[in-house]
Design a protein around this motif. Structure first.
Motif: not given
Length: 397
Positions: A204, A227-228, A230, A233, A244, A247, A249, A251, A275, A281, A285
């Protein structure tokens, strides 16, 4: 017997479809019959109503899609739910317009932008294998250029792997929103700094994270991949936020202008730097957006630019940075704000209480009336309250 069945299905399809190549096919209540969409080829169907302004806006993109798919085995179609309401009930249509794709006995719901390139990408993801193979370094280079985030499973050729089986199954489930690859190439593994097999990693924005959880169950693997997927930013529009929704977490969003002032750019930089760090992290998000209407629909209040908002999709609650004037706000101030959210020092607003849901319904009805003023359509229903909002962001009940 198989040949006879194919002939019968072809004959049925010919009776069902009367359209020229490259034209949108008009469907009827026979779409309720499973033999059509489970054995009658690949169909991309828009469920619409003539009075729906958003359906009318999508029509040019839909016609262009039919033209682009002309000559292929992809049937682009639409069905009028005012004529055939049982079709909407049968296929659980909850908003207008709704797009579904029927492929290999499976049904895929489209939640992306209402433009032709996005629809074409949706079709590509459904019809192509969910996991691509990286055979050499040039292939890897092309993938790095075309994808900001992608997953790679490195494994040894000729060896059975439970991880590989579960990875492919998870990729098939998440194919609409993730980029999944595997490789047995040693040069590729060396380039990716993979030392052992099997190994799974996400790449990423120039960084990589290995799947290190000892729990390799199907559920744990799917949760990690979801989850991973994205970028660190992204800049979000109305539709970009949909990914999202499921998810866990919250945002963090910096609301800024399309043409950024120095103050807005400074806030965006603070969010971006945080970010890319490691401190938050795994808890949040991060994104920027210039869509005030997006934030308004989430918070059900008017918000000025710049603003810093943290939205929790799971609880439908939010936190807003307490200052109206962002002059002098530092990165440390933002980090302190996020720390206070993590530790519970700041209580959230919003939620899903009765009065909040009632207020949301009132707010959305008011927006629907405004849309009706523009499109000339005032026909409302509880079901259609969802329709103007990409990805069904705000469900009334």
């Amino acid at each position: 017997m198989a040949l006879i069945l194919r002939v019968l299905l072809l004959a049925f399809a010919c009776c069902f479809v009367v359209a020229k190549p490259g034209k949108v096919i008009e469907l009827d209540e026979r779409l309720n019959e499973e033999k059509v969409y489970k054995h009658g080829g690949t169909w991309v169907v828009m469920f619409y109503a003539p009075w729906c302004g958003y359906c009318q806006k999508m029509k040019p993109a839909w016609d262009a899609l039919a033209t682009q798919m002309g000559g292929s085995n992809i049937h682009v179609a639409k069905v009028d739910l005012t004529k055939y309401p049982t079709v909407g009930e049968h296929h659980k249509v909850e908003g207008l317009p709704t797009v579904k794709m029927f492929h290999d006995g499976e049904v895929y719901n489209y939640e992306g932008k209402r433009d032709t390139p996005s629809l074409v990408e949706f079709i590509r993801r459904v019809t192509q294998p969910p996991v691509g193979n990286i055979t050499d370094l040039p292939t890897l280079k092309n993938i790095e250029k075309s994808h900001n985030v992608f997953f790679v499973l490195a494994f040894s050729a000729g060896r059975s792997s439970q991880m590989k089986t579960r990875y492919h199954k998870a990729a098939s489930k998440l194919r609409l929103s993730g980029n999944f690859f595997d490789t047995v190439s040693k040069p590729v593994m060396e380039k990716l700094n993979v030392a052992t097999t099997p190994s799974l990693a996400v790449f990423r924005d120039g960084q990589s994270v290995l799947y290190s959880d000892k729990n390799v169950s199907q559920a744990a693997l799917e949760e990690w991949l979801a989850a991973e997927k994205f970028t660190f930013c992204p800049h979000l529009d109305d539709h970009g936020i949909y990914d999202y929704i499921h998810t866990k977490r919250p945002l963090v969003m910096a609301l800024i202008g399309k043409v950024r002032s120095s103050l807005e750019q400074k806030l965006a930089d603070h969010v971006r730097f945080i970010a890319y760090g490691q401190s938050f992290s795994s808890d949040f998000y991060f994104a920027t957006t210039d869509e005030q209407k997006l934030v308004r629909r989430l918070l059900l209040r008017f918000v000025s630019k710049p603003s810093l908002i943290v939205w929790d999709f799971e609880m439908k609650t939010f936190w807003q940075y307490p200052k109206d004037d962002y002059e002098g706000v530092s990165q440390q101030d933002v980090e302190n704000f996020l720390t206070a959210i993590k530790t519970g020092e700041i209580a959230p607003s919003g939620g899903e209480g009765f009065f909040r849901r009632f207020f949301r319904m009132w707010w959305l009805m008011a927006e629907m009336v405004l849309v009706g003023c523009v499109t000339g359509s005032f026909k409302l229903s509880l079901q259609s309250l969802r329709s103007p909002f990409p990805g069904y962001l705000l469900v009334v009940f």
